[in-house]
Design a protein around this motif. Structure first.
Motif, short mmCIF file in Angstrom:
data_model
loop_
_atom_site.label_atom_id
_atom_site.label_comp_id
_atom_site.label_asym_id
_atom_site.label_seq_id
_atom_site.Cartn_x
_atom_site.Cartn_y
_atom_site.Cartn_z
N ASN A 143 0.81 -1.21 0.00
CA ASN A 143 0.00 0.00 0.00
C ASN A 143 0.84 1.27 0.00
N THR A 144 2.14 1.13 -0.12
CA THR A 144 3.01 2.30 -0.13
C THR A 144 2.87 3.05 -1.46
N GLU A 145 2.71 4.37 -1.36
CA GLU A 145 2.58 5.18 -2.56
C GLU A 145 3.87 5.95 -2.80
N TYR A 146 4.27 5.99 -4.05
CA TYR A 146 5.47 6.74 -4.42
C TYR A 146 5.05 7.90 -5.31
N CYS A 147 5.74 8.99 -5.18
CA CYS A 147 5.37 10.18 -5.92
C CYS A 147 6.66 10.94 -6.22
N THR A 148 6.87 11.29 -7.47
CA THR A 148 8.06 12.06 -7.82
C THR A 148 7.61 13.39 -8.44
N THR A 149 8.19 14.47 -7.96
CA THR A 149 7.84 15.78 -8.50
C THR A 149 9.06 16.37 -9.19
N TYR A 150 8.87 16.74 -10.46
CA TYR A 150 9.91 17.44 -11.20
C TYR A 150 9.47 18.89 -11.30
N GLY A 151 10.27 19.79 -10.78
CA GLY A 151 9.84 21.19 -10.76
C GLY A 151 10.86 22.13 -11.37
N LEU A 152 10.34 23.27 -11.82
CA LEU A 152 11.21 24.34 -12.28
C LEU A 152 10.65 25.66 -11.76
N ASN A 153 11.43 26.32 -10.93
CA ASN A 153 11.02 27.61 -10.38
C ASN A 153 11.74 28.73 -11.10
N TYR A 154 10.99 29.80 -11.41
CA TYR A 154 11.63 30.97 -11.99
C TYR A 154 11.29 32.19 -11.13
N PHE A 155 12.31 32.84 -10.61
CA PHE A 155 12.12 33.98 -9.73
C PHE A 155 12.16 35.27 -10.55
N ILE A 156 10.99 35.85 -10.80
CA ILE A 156 10.93 37.10 -11.58
C ILE A 156 11.57 38.22 -10.79
N ASN A 157 11.25 38.28 -9.51
CA ASN A 157 11.94 39.19 -8.58
C ASN A 157 11.76 38.61 -7.19
N ASP A 158 12.08 39.40 -6.16
CA ASP A 158 12.03 38.84 -4.81
C ASP A 158 10.61 38.53 -4.34
N TRP A 159 9.60 39.09 -5.01
CA TRP A 159 8.23 38.91 -4.55
C TRP A 159 7.37 38.10 -5.52
N THR A 160 7.92 37.75 -6.64
CA THR A 160 7.13 37.08 -7.66
C THR A 160 7.90 35.90 -8.22
N LYS A 161 7.24 34.74 -8.28
CA LYS A 161 7.89 33.59 -8.91
C LYS A 161 6.86 32.75 -9.66
N ILE A 162 7.37 32.00 -10.61
CA ILE A 162 6.54 31.06 -11.37
C ILE A 162 7.08 29.67 -11.09
N GLN A 163 6.17 28.73 -10.81
CA GLN A 163 6.59 27.35 -10.55
C GLN A 163 5.87 26.41 -11.49
N ALA A 164 6.63 25.54 -12.13
CA ALA A 164 6.05 24.47 -12.96
C ALA A 164 6.37 23.15 -12.29
N ASN A 165 5.34 22.33 -12.06
CA ASN A 165 5.55 21.02 -11.43
C ASN A 165 4.90 19.93 -12.24
N TYR A 166 5.63 18.85 -12.44
CA TYR A 166 5.04 17.64 -13.01
C TYR A 166 5.10 16.58 -11.93
N ILE A 167 3.94 16.07 -11.55
CA ILE A 167 3.88 15.07 -10.47
C ILE A 167 3.59 13.71 -11.07
N TYR A 168 4.53 12.82 -10.87
CA TYR A 168 4.40 11.46 -11.40
C TYR A 168 4.06 10.54 -10.25
N ARG A 169 2.91 9.89 -10.31
CA ARG A 169 2.51 8.99 -9.25
C ARG A 169 2.64 7.55 -9.72
#
Lengths: 323, 323, 323
Positions: free
Chosen positions: C277-303
């Protein structure tokens, strides 16, 4: 053109919140205690040159309105004439001394039962005319409101009328009288209109660090009435007629070390046509003012029963922080 | 490192609220009147150097969403390129002149029925590209959104597409065209996808203190559609196809003494395949601007019935205070 | 006298919101995608000279609490002694590294499943004592709370006890341990009290632009337990006993161009007495920091599924703007 620039005076954000610890004695010996919030408010106020001001505040406490935040006070005031300012929106009903004491300045954690029972709805929507100040001989407030409180529109043409006058005959003394009358469509199908009448009188005597307050309220309901409120209970709607009254007397003394012992005695007669139903409640309190915006209040509420003493006392510890 | 310092420009708190008095004529002669709130909004906006801005506002009026406050507009905008700014979040649908007139700047208290019926959902979540300004020949907005409004996630892969272009051929004249198309899973189990199409055209002519506005909207729904909204009614979901249209024409003149009489004529055809179902509504209004942030609006709404005249007119008095 | 003047330091309005685009792969091939909001928060904080500070924030996202805004963190802190500050109100439970990472600073869009399952309730009401700072060898937090989360009062005398210690043995390394124990009245009538125990250990290694984090949590529930949370599911209450554990390991590297690739591996065992019953999950992410207060995050979650691979992966794109 201007509609998008902020007003010259700017928007002031303000509010306060009250984390609380409450210990409830239970007759069954299953005492409970919980951390909760009493009030948690945030709002804005400001002045729009020259004669307009606004005030808007939300209640966000999880212990109010089933945890759903709601618009509490929201009114705009035209204040060209000091003796006849006009406010429209939602605001506190202009009756009772204790109801009109700001919630973050209350001397005991709870308001007295008679105020919570008979000064309902505590807030209402409508129009108010008010005048005077702490420095004038008279202050007054007159309101025409829905009578349905903050959550419901009025479903008929009747409005509630409330008035309160405070006299300052001496710098140490304030004497207030309140009156309210309202009609509404009967809660029972086909019956004649419900009526609600309130009278009140109150005083405040302040000398140096000592303060004494007292208030009496009388209410007559025809057709329907609500119960609950003070000393920690819920509101309930009943049909029928009822006459009720009650009062409180409260004394306090603020020491040099910012401690303020308070004692408050109150009674409430939930039906003047019945005997043996008067409830007595004594609150022993100790307030500690950490600074002008932060205080800690400890209250022990002793509820006396006529017939036989039961274990239903409450101990509360509350922090108020204002910003 | 910086994530915890406020942005250099600071956070601007803003909002407005609208206490209102409404008198409803009833056919049964049981007229009602009530004090209520139309809108009550509070939010923040600001600029994060150099190219990012944000806007977030809550609706807290007790007359919206059963009194539960909700997140209204909340978007972040990348504005490096004036001709192609990008906003993501929730925002007003870029169709219709009157829908895109800010709520605190409306010339009548209510929007017209055709706008409230056919420009729904008024706000949606998605991405928008926009460009131009009041001073440029063209302004445009193109949006890809869920099509489900503010409260629900999209449950399929289809998105709604909306676009609006405003031309400024002359300094006194603006001409706008709007288009929207959306698909969604059928409300009826197993049926083919629902479709929704909207066309609109509008103009605004302004000369000195005089302004004339007009707008036409046409809507074609396949599978399901919603009714309700304008002139004070509730939204309802229906299955089936419908073609609807309507328009308004509104003229106003702002005098030296800050008074602005307004007259608005509107009609709405709730089913173009039926006869005798067109509703006409005339609003006579008088706006008084106390200052740039405060105004009072009086509206009398006369609803004409085809078959026989019934008593269902409305009188409203509304104060708007902006901060 | 002073209670009505603002504090000398003023009220700071702050918050952040996270528009998000989510694409859900469905096993039935009916993939869906939607624009929504992850979090949308607004609040105030400030200092009241000399030793008091306050913090109050509302969650207003339509995707939390069925869209009803609610009071999230609200606490007042007495900070005369750096090694023993006292906070009262509602706050994050002092267990887990990832839970105590601020929501707008998370390296992946979602927290790991083990944290969302075993560190619940994420926030609670009570009193906390805390001390130390990022520059000291030790930091600690000890809390006594209701154990019932933000929405309910405690209905018994038992409280939850939680503690977390973070050691900084080297400037690049932090090691944390967490413990929590709570009792509550049984969810089953007449049964003995429910118990909940949590252990956790975590570390963070940071060198230049590279960071590695890992965390292990173990939970033992007697009487009742909740499931749901991580990887996008709902919470559910169950009766019975269960032992569960899980962990995550996450590495990231922030480039000169403000890009930050992230990879996170996690597993969660939903019942240690069962197999498979153990679940595995892998997240591949890419963060882009536009400035100190704004960022964009892309995540692909593979279950990953043990038995047979099904299509249930998720792609998310999220903008965070902080103010």
């Amino acid at each position: 053109q201007g509609c998008d620039e902020p007003s010259t005076e700017g928007v002031n954000v303000f509010g306060f919140f009250q984390p609380r610890f409450e210990y409830n004695q239970m007759d069954t010996n299953d005492d409970t205690n919980t951390f909760d919030f009493n009030r948690a408010r945030i709002g804005v106020m400001g002045i729009i040159p020259y004669d307009i001001s606004y005030y808007m505040v939300l209640e966000t406490s999880p212990s109010k309105n089933d945890g759903t935040p709601y618009l509490l006070d929201a009114f705009v005031t035209y204040s060209r004439y000091d003796f006849a300012k006009i406010s429209v929106g939602s605001f506190k009903s202009p009756i009772s001394l204790e109801l009109n004491t700001p919630c973050h300045k209350l001397h005991t954690i709870n308001r007295s039962k008679v105020v919570m029972q008979l000064a309902t709805p505590d807030r209402d929507r409508g129009i108010m005319i008010l005048g005077g100040a702490d420095t004038t001989l008279f202050q007054y407030r007159v309101a025409i409101t829905n009578g349905t409180g903050l959550f419901e529109n009025d479903n008929n043409k009747y409005k509630d009328y409330a008035a309160r006058i405070v006299m300052n005959p001496h710098k140490n003394l304030k004497i207030g009288v309140s009156y309210k009358y309202g009609k509404s469509a009967s809660k029972v199908e086909g019956a004649s209109d419900d009526e609600r009448t309130r009278y009140g009188a109150d005083f405040q005597y302040k000398k140096g660090a000592f303060m004494l307050q007292g208030e009496y309220l009388y209410g007559k309901d025809v057709g329907s009435y609500t119960t609950g409120g003070g000393c920690g209970e819920e509101l309930e709607l009943h049909t029928g007629d009822v006459k009720r009254d009650g009062m409180f007397l409260m004394a306090m003394y603020r020491t040099q070390s910012n401690l303020q012992p308070v004692v408050k005695f109150e009674y409430f007669d939930s039906d003047k046509d019945l005997d043996d139903n008067t409830e007595y409640c004594t609150t022993y309190g100790l307030n500690y003012f950490i600074n002008d915006w932060t205080k800690i209040q400890a209250n022990y509420i002793y509820r006396a029963e006529r017939a036989h003493e039961i274990d239903n006392d409450i101990f509360m510890l509350q922090v108020t922080v204002k910003f």
